[in-house]
Design an enzyme around this catalytic site. Structure first.
Site, mmCIF file in Angstrom:
data_model
loop_
_atom_site.group_PDB
_atom_site.id
_atom_site.type_symbol
_atom_site.label_atom_id
_atom_site.label_comp_id
_atom_site.label_asym_id
_atom_site.label_seq_id
_atom_site.Cartn_x
_atom_site.Cartn_y
_atom_site.Cartn_z
ATOM 1 N N LYS A 29 -0.234 -12.950 6.884
ATOM 2 C CA LYS A 29 -0.924 -12.041 6.262
ATOM 3 C C LYS A 29 -1.866 -13.182 5.201
ATOM 4 O O LYS A 29 -1.288 -13.138 3.999
ATOM 5 C CB LYS A 29 -0.508 -10.988 5.556
ATOM 6 N N ILE A 53 -4.602 -6.857 8.436
ATOM 7 C CA ILE A 53 -3.696 -5.921 7.786
ATOM 8 C C ILE A 53 -4.591 -5.152 6.668
ATOM 9 O O ILE A 53 -4.486 -5.780 5.584
ATOM 10 C CB ILE A 53 -2.465 -6.365 7.600
ATOM 11 N N TYR A 91 3.523 -13.072 3.769
ATOM 12 C CA TYR A 91 2.608 -12.703 3.204
ATOM 13 C C TYR A 91 2.161 -13.410 2.057
ATOM 14 O O TYR A 91 2.906 -13.496 1.115
ATOM 15 C CB TYR A 91 3.013 -11.166 2.614
ATOM 16 N N THR A 133 1.001 -1.079 -0.104
ATOM 17 C CA THR A 133 -0.045 -0.073 -0.060
ATOM 18 C C THR A 133 0.950 1.279 0.138
ATOM 19 O O THR A 133 0.395 2.300 -0.301
ATOM 20 C CB THR A 133 -0.987 -0.003 1.151
#
Length: 295
Positions: free
Chosen positions: A158, A201, A130, A46
Protein backbone atom coordinates in the site's frame (compact mmCIF):
# COMPACT_ATOMS: atom_id res chain seq x y z
CA UNK A 1 -3.11 -13.95 -7.48
CA UNK A 2 -2.15 -10.28 -7.75
CA UNK A 3 -4.47 -8.04 -5.75
CA UNK A 4 -6.22 -5.45 -7.89
CA UNK A 5 -9.19 -3.11 -7.82
CA UNK A 6 -10.67 -1.06 -5.00
CA UNK A 7 -10.32 -2.20 -1.40
CA UNK A 8 -12.31 -0.27 1.19
CA UNK A 9 -10.67 0.09 4.63
CA UNK A 10 -13.84 0.08 6.65
CA UNK A 11 -14.53 2.53 9.44
CA UNK A 12 -15.75 1.28 12.81
CA UNK A 13 -19.23 2.74 13.34
CA UNK A 14 -20.38 3.41 16.89
CA UNK A 15 -23.91 3.53 18.28
CA UNK A 16 -25.42 6.18 20.54
CA UNK A 17 -23.99 4.43 23.62
CA UNK A 18 -20.50 4.42 22.12
CA UNK A 19 -20.36 0.68 21.38
CA UNK A 20 -19.43 -0.81 18.02
CA UNK A 21 -22.50 -0.81 15.75
CA UNK A 22 -22.08 -4.22 14.15
CA UNK A 23 -25.27 -4.14 12.10
CA UNK A 24 -24.13 -0.88 10.50
CA UNK A 25 -20.65 -2.29 9.90
CA UNK A 26 -22.10 -5.35 8.19
CA UNK A 27 -24.38 -3.18 6.07
CA UNK A 28 -21.46 -0.96 4.99
CA UNK A 29 -19.46 -4.02 4.00
CA UNK A 30 -22.27 -5.32 1.82
CA UNK A 31 -22.93 -1.89 0.30
CA UNK A 32 -19.38 -1.33 -0.93
CA UNK A 33 -19.13 -4.89 -2.26
CA UNK A 34 -22.48 -4.45 -4.04
CA UNK A 35 -21.06 -1.30 -5.63
CA UNK A 36 -18.11 -3.20 -7.07
CA UNK A 37 -15.33 -3.04 -4.47
CA UNK A 38 -12.88 -5.90 -4.95
CA UNK A 39 -12.51 -6.49 -1.22
CA UNK A 40 -12.41 -5.11 2.30
CA UNK A 41 -9.79 -4.08 4.83
CA UNK A 42 -10.48 -4.70 8.51
CA UNK A 43 -8.72 -2.91 11.36
CA UNK A 44 -6.75 -0.59 9.12
CA UNK A 45 -5.96 2.89 10.39
CA UNK A 46 -9.36 4.11 9.12
CA UNK A 47 -10.99 1.73 11.62
CA UNK A 48 -9.48 3.54 14.64
CA UNK A 49 -7.97 0.23 15.82
CA UNK A 50 -5.89 1.77 18.62
CA UNK A 51 -9.12 2.94 20.25
CA UNK A 52 -10.69 -0.54 20.14
CA UNK A 53 -10.19 -3.03 22.94
CA UNK A 54 -9.12 -6.61 22.13
CA UNK A 55 -12.69 -7.92 22.41
CA UNK A 56 -13.95 -5.16 20.11
CA UNK A 57 -11.24 -5.95 17.56
CA UNK A 58 -12.15 -9.64 17.60
CA UNK A 59 -15.83 -8.79 17.19
CA UNK A 60 -15.11 -6.49 14.23
CA UNK A 61 -13.16 -9.32 12.61
CA UNK A 62 -16.00 -11.74 13.32
CA UNK A 63 -18.42 -9.45 11.49
CA UNK A 64 -16.22 -8.84 8.48
CA UNK A 65 -15.00 -12.42 8.09
CA UNK A 66 -18.63 -13.50 8.05
CA UNK A 67 -19.42 -11.01 5.26
CA UNK A 68 -16.38 -11.99 3.22
CA UNK A 69 -17.14 -15.70 3.65
CA UNK A 70 -20.70 -15.11 2.45
CA UNK A 71 -19.60 -12.93 -0.46
CA UNK A 72 -16.39 -14.84 -1.26
CA UNK A 73 -14.59 -11.50 -1.15
CA UNK A 74 -10.93 -10.89 -0.28
CA UNK A 75 -10.24 -9.57 3.21
CA UNK A 76 -7.08 -7.77 4.31
CA UNK A 77 -6.52 -7.26 8.03
CA UNK A 78 -4.30 -4.72 9.75
CA UNK A 79 -1.69 -6.75 11.69
CA UNK A 80 1.80 -5.55 12.53
CA UNK A 81 3.39 -8.02 14.94
CA UNK A 82 4.24 -11.75 14.84
CA UNK A 83 1.50 -12.43 17.39
CA UNK A 84 -1.09 -10.46 15.39
CA UNK A 85 -0.30 -12.10 12.06
CA UNK A 86 -0.09 -15.57 13.64
CA UNK A 87 -3.62 -15.14 15.02
CA UNK A 88 -4.93 -14.61 11.50
CA UNK A 89 -4.23 -18.26 10.73
CA UNK A 90 -7.37 -19.06 12.72
CA UNK A 91 -9.46 -17.19 10.15
CA UNK A 92 -9.46 -18.87 6.72
CA UNK A 93 -11.32 -15.91 5.20
CA UNK A 94 -8.26 -13.64 5.56
CA UNK A 95 -6.46 -13.07 2.28
CA UNK A 96 -3.50 -11.09 3.63
CA UNK A 97 -2.24 -8.97 6.50
CA UNK A 98 -1.75 -5.25 5.91
CA UNK A 99 1.44 -4.61 7.89
CA UNK A 100 2.89 -1.21 8.64
CA UNK A 101 6.52 -0.30 8.10
CA UNK A 102 7.81 -0.05 11.72
CA UNK A 103 6.84 3.45 12.90
CA UNK A 104 8.81 5.93 14.96
CA UNK A 105 12.00 3.85 15.38
CA UNK A 106 13.23 4.57 11.82
CA UNK A 107 15.23 1.34 11.55
CA UNK A 108 16.74 2.13 8.15
CA UNK A 109 15.88 0.39 4.91
CA UNK A 110 17.90 -2.73 5.69
CA UNK A 111 16.09 -2.95 9.04
CA UNK A 112 12.72 -2.69 7.31
CA UNK A 113 13.61 -5.55 4.96
CA UNK A 114 14.82 -7.69 7.88
CA UNK A 115 11.63 -6.89 9.82
CA UNK A 116 9.37 -8.01 6.98
CA UNK A 117 11.46 -11.11 6.32
CA UNK A 118 10.91 -12.17 9.93
CA UNK A 119 7.24 -11.17 9.93
CA UNK A 120 6.56 -13.07 6.70
CA UNK A 121 8.30 -16.15 8.07
CA UNK A 122 6.02 -16.05 11.13
CA UNK A 123 2.82 -15.32 9.22
CA UNK A 124 0.35 -17.95 8.04
CA UNK A 125 -1.04 -15.44 5.52
CA UNK A 126 0.68 -13.26 2.90
CA UNK A 127 1.70 -9.70 3.74
CA UNK A 128 0.95 -6.38 2.09
CA UNK A 129 3.48 -3.77 3.21
CA UNK A 130 1.92 -0.48 4.32
CA UNK A 131 4.42 2.23 3.34
CA UNK A 132 3.33 5.61 4.71
CA UNK A 133 6.50 7.59 5.47
CA UNK A 134 4.77 10.76 6.66
CA UNK A 135 3.42 8.63 9.54
CA UNK A 136 6.30 6.22 10.11
CA UNK A 137 9.25 8.56 9.47
CA UNK A 138 10.92 5.90 7.31
CA UNK A 139 11.55 6.44 3.60
CA UNK A 140 11.92 3.48 1.24
CA UNK A 141 13.54 3.71 -2.17
CA UNK A 142 12.24 1.82 -5.19
CA UNK A 143 15.08 -0.71 -4.98
CA UNK A 144 14.14 -1.41 -1.33
CA UNK A 145 10.51 -1.96 -2.33
CA UNK A 146 11.76 -4.43 -4.94
CA UNK A 147 13.77 -6.24 -2.24
CA UNK A 148 10.59 -6.48 -0.18
CA UNK A 149 8.76 -7.87 -3.21
CA UNK A 150 11.34 -10.65 -3.44
CA UNK A 151 10.59 -11.89 0.08
CA UNK A 152 8.51 -15.08 0.20
CA UNK A 153 5.05 -14.22 1.43
CA UNK A 154 5.13 -10.50 0.59
CA UNK A 155 2.56 -9.92 -2.16
CA UNK A 156 2.11 -6.17 -2.40
CA UNK A 157 2.45 -2.68 -1.03
CA UNK A 158 0.00 0.00 0.00
CA UNK A 159 1.91 2.98 -1.34
CA UNK A 160 1.01 6.14 0.58
CA UNK A 161 3.98 8.46 0.24
CA UNK A 162 1.92 11.65 0.06
CA UNK A 163 2.73 12.44 -3.56
CA UNK A 164 3.86 10.96 -6.85
CA UNK A 165 7.56 10.79 -6.08
CA UNK A 166 10.42 9.49 -8.21
CA UNK A 167 10.49 6.16 -6.36
CA UNK A 168 6.84 5.49 -7.19
CA UNK A 169 7.50 6.32 -10.83
CA UNK A 170 10.60 4.07 -10.79
CA UNK A 171 8.73 1.17 -9.18
CA UNK A 172 5.80 1.34 -11.58
CA UNK A 173 8.06 1.69 -14.61
CA UNK A 174 9.33 -1.83 -13.89
CA UNK A 175 7.02 -3.45 -11.32
CA UNK A 176 7.99 -6.78 -9.75
CA UNK A 177 6.04 -9.72 -11.18
CA UNK A 178 3.11 -10.78 -9.04
CA UNK A 179 3.55 -7.83 -6.68
CA UNK A 180 0.52 -5.57 -6.23
CA UNK A 181 1.04 -1.83 -6.01
CA UNK A 182 -2.06 -0.38 -4.36
CA UNK A 183 -2.42 3.36 -3.94
CA UNK A 184 -3.10 4.61 -0.44
CA UNK A 185 -3.24 8.38 -1.00
CA UNK A 186 -6.79 8.94 -2.22
CA UNK A 187 -6.20 12.38 -3.74
CA UNK A 188 -3.53 11.09 -6.15
CA UNK A 189 -4.99 7.66 -6.90
CA UNK A 190 -5.90 8.58 -10.49
CA UNK A 191 -2.37 9.54 -11.62
CA UNK A 192 -0.95 6.54 -9.75
CA UNK A 193 -3.33 4.28 -11.67
CA UNK A 194 -2.27 6.02 -14.87
CA UNK A 195 1.32 4.99 -14.07
CA UNK A 196 0.24 1.36 -13.67
CA UNK A 197 -0.88 0.81 -10.07
CA UNK A 198 -3.10 -2.23 -9.68
CA UNK A 199 -5.75 -0.50 -7.58
CA UNK A 200 -6.10 1.26 -4.27
CA UNK A 201 -6.95 0.94 -0.58
CA UNK A 202 -9.15 3.99 -0.38
CA UNK A 203 -11.08 5.35 2.59
CA UNK A 204 -12.84 7.76 0.20
CA UNK A 205 -14.45 4.74 -1.46
CA UNK A 206 -16.92 4.41 1.40
CA UNK A 207 -18.60 7.13 -0.68
CA UNK A 208 -19.04 7.04 -4.47
CA UNK A 209 -17.75 3.47 -4.39
CA UNK A 210 -18.90 2.75 -7.93
CA UNK A 211 -17.07 5.84 -9.16
CA UNK A 212 -13.75 4.66 -7.74
CA UNK A 213 -14.34 1.21 -9.22
CA UNK A 214 -15.06 2.82 -12.60
CA UNK A 215 -11.87 4.87 -12.29
CA UNK A 216 -9.72 1.75 -11.84
CA UNK A 217 -11.53 0.00 -14.68
CA UNK A 218 -11.10 2.98 -17.01
CA UNK A 219 -7.34 3.27 -16.47
CA UNK A 220 -6.88 -0.48 -16.82
CA UNK A 221 -8.87 -0.38 -20.07
CA UNK A 222 -6.72 2.46 -21.39
CA UNK A 223 -9.66 4.86 -21.57
CA UNK A 224 -7.66 7.91 -20.52
CA UNK A 225 -10.32 10.47 -21.39
CA UNK A 226 -12.97 8.86 -19.23
CA UNK A 227 -10.50 8.13 -16.44
CA UNK A 228 -9.06 11.64 -16.39
CA UNK A 229 -12.46 13.34 -16.16
CA UNK A 230 -13.68 10.99 -13.44
CA UNK A 231 -10.37 11.21 -11.59
CA UNK A 232 -10.62 14.98 -11.38
CA UNK A 233 -14.08 14.78 -9.75
CA UNK A 234 -13.06 12.04 -7.33
CA UNK A 235 -9.89 13.92 -6.41
CA UNK A 236 -11.91 16.89 -5.19
CA UNK A 237 -14.14 14.54 -3.20
CA UNK A 238 -11.13 12.88 -1.56
CA UNK A 239 -9.60 16.26 -0.73
CA UNK A 240 -12.82 17.27 1.02
CA UNK A 241 -13.03 13.95 2.90
CA UNK A 242 -9.47 14.38 4.14
CA UNK A 243 -9.82 18.06 5.10
CA UNK A 244 -9.85 16.89 8.73
CA UNK A 245 -8.13 13.81 10.18
CA UNK A 246 -9.34 10.52 8.70
CA UNK A 247 -11.95 9.06 9.25
CA UNK A 248 -13.77 11.96 10.88
CA UNK A 249 -15.24 13.46 7.72
CA UNK A 250 -16.00 10.08 6.16
CA UNK A 251 -17.96 9.14 9.26
CA UNK A 252 -19.81 12.45 9.32
CA UNK A 253 -20.87 12.06 5.68
CA UNK A 254 -21.94 8.44 6.18
CA UNK A 255 -24.03 9.55 9.15
CA UNK A 256 -25.57 12.39 7.13
CA UNK A 257 -26.56 9.80 4.53
CA UNK A 258 -28.18 7.65 7.23
CA UNK A 259 -25.76 4.76 6.70
CA UNK A 260 -24.33 4.70 10.24
CA UNK A 261 -26.14 5.53 13.49
CA UNK A 262 -23.73 8.24 14.69
CA UNK A 263 -20.68 10.15 13.45
CA UNK A 264 -18.84 9.39 16.68
CA UNK A 265 -15.07 9.04 16.71
CA UNK A 266 -12.96 8.15 19.71
CA UNK A 267 -10.17 10.23 21.20
CA UNK A 268 -7.65 11.41 20.23
CA UNK A 269 -9.82 12.18 17.18
CA UNK A 270 -12.37 14.99 17.32
CA UNK A 271 -15.41 15.54 15.08
CA UNK A 272 -14.98 17.87 12.09
CA UNK A 273 -16.73 21.22 11.99
CA UNK A 274 -20.03 21.66 10.18
CA UNK A 275 -18.51 23.62 7.30
CA UNK A 276 -16.04 20.83 6.54
CA UNK A 277 -18.83 18.25 6.47
CA UNK A 278 -21.02 20.48 4.28
CA UNK A 279 -18.17 20.92 1.81
CA UNK A 280 -17.67 17.15 1.59
CA UNK A 281 -21.39 16.56 1.03
CA UNK A 282 -21.38 19.14 -1.76
CA UNK A 283 -18.41 17.42 -3.43
CA UNK A 284 -20.12 14.06 -3.13
CA UNK A 285 -23.24 15.42 -4.80
CA UNK A 286 -21.03 16.65 -7.65
CA UNK A 287 -19.53 13.23 -8.30
CA UNK A 288 -22.98 11.88 -9.15
CA UNK A 289 -22.13 8.17 -8.92
CA UNK A 290 -24.46 5.66 -7.33
CA UNK A 291 -23.61 3.96 -4.06
CA UNK A 292 -24.62 0.29 -3.84
CA UNK A 293 -27.30 -0.53 -1.35
CA UNK A 294 -28.25 -3.89 0.11
CA UNK A 295 -31.90 -4.45 0.79
Amino acid sequence: MTLSGVYVPLITPFDAAGAVAHAALEALAHQVLDAGAAGLVALGTTAEPASLGPAEQRAVLDTLTRVCRERQAPLLVGANTPAAVTALGERPEVTAALSLVPPFVRPGEAGVVAHFAALAAASPVPLVVYHVPYRTGQQLRADTLRRLAELPGVIGVKLAVGALDTDAVDLLADPPAGFAVLGGDDVVISPLLALGAHGGILASAHLATAGFVELVDAWQAGDAGRARALGHRLCTLSAALFAAPNPTVVKAVLHAEGRIPTATVRLPLLPPDDATVAAALARLAGVDTPVGART
